[in-house]
Design an enzyme around this catalytic site. Structure first.
Site, mmCIF file in Angstrom:
data_model
loop_
_atom_site.group_PDB
_atom_site.id
_atom_site.type_symbol
_atom_site.label_atom_id
_atom_site.label_comp_id
_atom_site.label_asym_id
_atom_site.label_seq_id
_atom_site.Cartn_x
_atom_site.Cartn_y
_atom_site.Cartn_z
ATOM 1 N N PRO A 70 -16.132 -30.846 -44.483
ATOM 2 C CA PRO A 70 -15.514 -30.983 -45.798
ATOM 3 C C PRO A 70 -15.800 -29.755 -46.675
ATOM 4 C CG PRO A 70 -16.909 -32.903 -45.272
ATOM 5 C CD PRO A 70 -17.138 -31.895 -44.206
ATOM 6 N N PRO A 107 -62.267 -1.754 -29.177
ATOM 7 C CA PRO A 107 -63.729 -1.829 -29.125
ATOM 8 C C PRO A 107 -64.269 -2.928 -28.224
ATOM 9 C CG PRO A 107 -62.934 -2.913 -31.078
ATOM 10 C CD PRO A 107 -61.725 -2.344 -30.407
ATOM 11 N N ASP A 145 -63.270 2.975 -18.247
ATOM 12 C CA ASP A 145 -64.623 3.328 -18.646
ATOM 13 C C ASP A 145 -65.513 2.104 -18.559
ATOM 14 O OD1 ASP A 145 -63.837 5.822 -19.242
ATOM 15 O OD2 ASP A 145 -63.862 5.571 -21.427
ATOM 16 N N LYS A 203 -68.785 6.782 -17.823
ATOM 17 C CA LYS A 203 -69.851 7.765 -17.969
ATOM 18 C C LYS A 203 -70.788 7.239 -19.033
ATOM 19 C CE LYS A 203 -66.825 10.763 -18.774
ATOM 20 N NZ LYS A 203 -66.272 11.911 -19.488
ATOM 21 N N GLY A 262 -62.349 3.030 -23.811
ATOM 22 C CA GLY A 262 -62.787 2.270 -24.971
ATOM 23 C C GLY A 262 -62.234 2.905 -26.246
ATOM 24 N N GLY A 263 -61.967 2.092 -27.246
ATOM 25 C CA GLY A 263 -61.505 2.616 -28.531
ATOM 26 C C GLY A 263 -60.163 3.296 -28.414
ATOM 27 N N MET A 306 -71.961 7.901 -30.780
ATOM 28 C CA MET A 306 -72.928 8.304 -29.751
ATOM 29 C C MET A 306 -74.214 8.845 -30.350
ATOM 30 S SD MET A 306 -70.350 10.108 -27.042
ATOM 31 C CE MET A 306 -69.279 10.979 -28.160
ATOM 32 N N GLY A 365 -70.187 -3.583 -31.637
ATOM 33 C CA GLY A 365 -69.209 -4.005 -32.640
ATOM 34 C C GLY A 365 -68.068 -4.805 -32.040
HETATM 35 N N1 SAH Z 1 -62.983 6.692 -27.619
HETATM 36 C C1 SAH Z 1 -63.976 5.816 -28.193
HETATM 37 C C2 SAH Z 1 -65.306 6.503 -28.409
HETATM 38 C C3 SAH Z 1 -65.981 6.904 -27.177
HETATM 39 S S1 SAH Z 1 -67.552 7.603 -27.476
HETATM 40 C C4 SAH Z 1 -63.451 5.234 -29.489
HETATM 41 O O1 SAH Z 1 -62.418 5.666 -29.981
HETATM 42 O O2 SAH Z 1 -64.074 4.299 -29.995
HETATM 43 C C5 SAH Z 1 -68.603 6.227 -27.263
HETATM 44 C C6 SAH Z 1 -69.228 5.826 -28.586
HETATM 45 O O3 SAH Z 1 -68.327 5.025 -29.323
HETATM 46 C C7 SAH Z 1 -70.434 4.958 -28.440
HETATM 47 O O4 SAH Z 1 -71.597 5.728 -28.194
HETATM 48 C C8 SAH Z 1 -70.503 4.306 -29.799
HETATM 49 O O5 SAH Z 1 -71.003 5.189 -30.776
HETATM 50 C C9 SAH Z 1 -69.046 4.103 -30.082
HETATM 51 N N2 SAH Z 1 -68.592 2.753 -29.698
HETATM 52 C C10 SAH Z 1 -67.639 2.431 -28.830
HETATM 53 N N3 SAH Z 1 -67.459 1.095 -28.754
HETATM 54 C C11 SAH Z 1 -68.344 0.554 -29.604
HETATM 55 C C12 SAH Z 1 -68.651 -0.778 -30.005
HETATM 56 N N4 SAH Z 1 -68.022 -1.822 -29.492
HETATM 57 N N5 SAH Z 1 -69.624 -0.950 -30.932
HETATM 58 C C13 SAH Z 1 -70.267 0.095 -31.466
HETATM 59 N N6 SAH Z 1 -70.010 1.370 -31.135
HETATM 60 C C14 SAH Z 1 -69.065 1.599 -30.226
#
Ligand code: SAH
Length: 491
Positions: free
Chosen positions: A48, A243, A266, A288, A319-320, A401, A430
């Site tokens: 409608p 992390p 890693d 490493k 990592g990271g 580090m 962390g």
């Molecule tokens: N590419 C990575 C860093 C590698 S060097 C990034 O971007 O995070 C490795 C260092 O990163 C460690 O010695 C520490 O200082 C830091 N790191 C990495 N993961 C971590 C975490 N979960 N908690 C605290 N420090 C961390």
């Protein structure tokens, strides 16, 4: 309505130029009409009254409007009908009338009355994935829909488009005459899909993708005329795993992990993240750790190159973020020297993640206008730092580090003028379940770190903002301040 065990028969309908009747003039009807117009249907809307957009489309003749209450004659030349009224009796009447005329009918949100259902779908260009639970478990279908949306990126649409565009050439290249022909076509297309096409499309290098397509088509002719075809070259994705908390992985990282043949990771990459990778991917740890060199950088580069040259999709998982103290640049240079295609998927770097999980904003209008990412791995790296610059106030230092070098760090910063009372927050593990945060003034950095026995990986934040960890912490235990807790434990 089928009984519980009878499956629905799925189909994708070509509606171009065909009439579809939608009964109802509200927003639900409008959504149905939108999808039907997209599929090229000739849409007749019976109601409608029409809501504003439908009314506008009717005036512009994008749709035809039959005003009034449902009339079975509206079904006259319809192939499909959709009942989208909020009147149960009307929906019943529409379903009955459609059934009598052999018109497929869907009643929105009514499985019993519907003769066909419209599945949820994931669309990537011409590629569509339809999902249906038969109407019995829509929430489950929705969940799977979300997962599939996350899993397939836009490159699938671009790939489907490319293959569609070249469909005739692909057919001509591998004519599917007889059983042998069909198998050859299947192999050919498999080779197209395994090649670098999709990865190029993902990187939005459309011209390069066209070239790659031509090359595969040509290379294959050469092969059939003469000798064995060479394995297509693989590729490497340099991926940041964040992390540790798998929730901090990017959607793209997840997709790439899903497609990996080999993963070189890693030690810092958490098992939870690795679990998300394709089940049958080969996993190689190349971590490493300071002092224990499981694999030197040269060895890692050699592995990357070896696997990629063997035609595998390699993920180098770090990592990271791969470009923050990750030697990602060096790895890419090695790949480039061997002509191996690569892509980079950023990750959440430790400074960003640890700051967030410790409640430390890296910048703050009142306290810090800049952030420096610094590595304090060894004496040599410390000697090359610009100490007077690092000692300046109103900036945040995020030190990677650094656990072994804290005495030097503390002494040099103070010697170059940083206030001994400047707060620090040291974040161990962390974003992991066992995260610990140690806080205090710069003058007590080394002592407290030792007192709490902080181990690697740990990230150090120095600057006025670090004091905010005391009030803004939200994850894990409250920050450890003075040494009392450890002394208690010893007692
Ligand atoms: N590419 C990575 C860093 C590698 S060097 C990034 O971007 O995070 C490795 C260092 O990163 C460690 O010695 C520490 O200082 C830091 N790191 C990495 N993961 C971590 C975490 N979960 N908690 C605290 N420090 C961390």
């Amino acid at each position: 309505m089928p009984d519980d065990s009878t499956p629905l028969y799925p189909l994708f309908a070509d509606l171009r130029g065909r009439t579809v009747l939608v009964v109802g003039g509200g927003t639900v009807a409008r959504r149905k009409v939108e999808a039907l117009l997209e599929a090229g249907a000739r849409v007749v809307v019976g109601a409608p009254r029409l809501e504003p957009t439908l009314a506008d489309w009717a005036t512009r003749h994008r749709i035809a409007h039959r005003a009034g209450e449902f009339d079975p004659d509206w079904l006259a030349d319809a192939w499909l009908a959709i009942a989208a009224t909020d009147d149960a009796a009307a929906n019943h009447a529409i379903a009955d009338a459609a059934e009598r005329r052999y018109v497929w009918v869907n009643v929105v949100d009514d499985v019993e009355l519907s003769r066909f259902q419209v599945p949820a779908r994931v669309e990537r260009g011409p590629l569509q994935i339809a999902i249906s639970s038969g109407g019995g478990a829509p929430m489950l279908a929705r969940l799977i829909h979300e997962r599939l949306e996350a899993q397939f990126d836009e490159s699938y649409g671009a790939l489907a488009q490319l293959l569609t565009r070249h469909r005739e050439r692909i057919r001509a290249r591998w004519p599917a005459h007889g059983e042998h022909g069909l198998a050859a076509r299947r192999r050919g297309i498999a080779r197209l899909l395994a090649g670098p096409l999709q990865s190029l499309l993902r990187k939005r290098q459309h011209i390069a993708a066209e070239h790659a397509f031509e090359k595969i088509l040509d290379a294959d002719s050469a092969h059939e005329a003469s000798s064995p075809v060479e394995t297509p070259i693989g590729s490497v994705a340099l991926v940041g795993a964040g992390p540790g908390d798998p929730g901090l992985l990017t959607l793209r990282a997840l997709r790439v992990l899903n497609e990996a043949d080999v993963i070189l990771h890693d030690r810092l990459v958490s098992p939870e993240v690795l679990q998300l990778a394709r089940r049958d991917a080969e996993r190689i740890e190349v971590g490493k750790q300071a002092g224990h060199h499981h694999a030197t950088q040269e060895r890692i580069n050699a592995l990357l190159i070896e696997h990629a040259l063997a035609g595998r999709r390699v993920v180098r998982l770090k990592g990271g973020d791969p470009f923050v103290f990750g030697r990602g640049g060096e790895e890419l240079e090695a790949l480039r020297a061997h002509g191996i295609p690569f892509e980079v998927v950023p990750g959440i770097t430790a400074a960003v993640a640890c700051a967030a999980y410790a409640g430390v904003p890296l910048t703050h209008r009142d306290h810090a206008q800049s952030v420096r990412l610094v590595t304090a791995q060894c004496k040599t790296s410390l000697d090359t730092l610009d100490w007077p610059a690092l000692a300046q106030e109103r900036q945040t230092l995020a030190v990677y580090m650094g656990v072994a070098m804290l005495d030097t760090l503390q002494a040099r910063l103070i010697a170059h003028g940083r206030d001994a009372a400047t707060p620090f927050a040291l974040i161990e593990n962390g974003s992991h379940a066992g995260q610990r945060v140690v806080t205090g003034p710069l003058s007590q950095l080394a002592e407290r770190t030792r007192g709490h026995d902080v181990q690697s990986p740990a990230l150090l934040i120095i600057g006025e903002v670090a004091a905010l960890a005391e009030t803004l912490h939200w994850y894990g235990e409250a920050p450890l301040g003075a040494l009392q807790p450890v002394l208690d434990k010893a007692a």
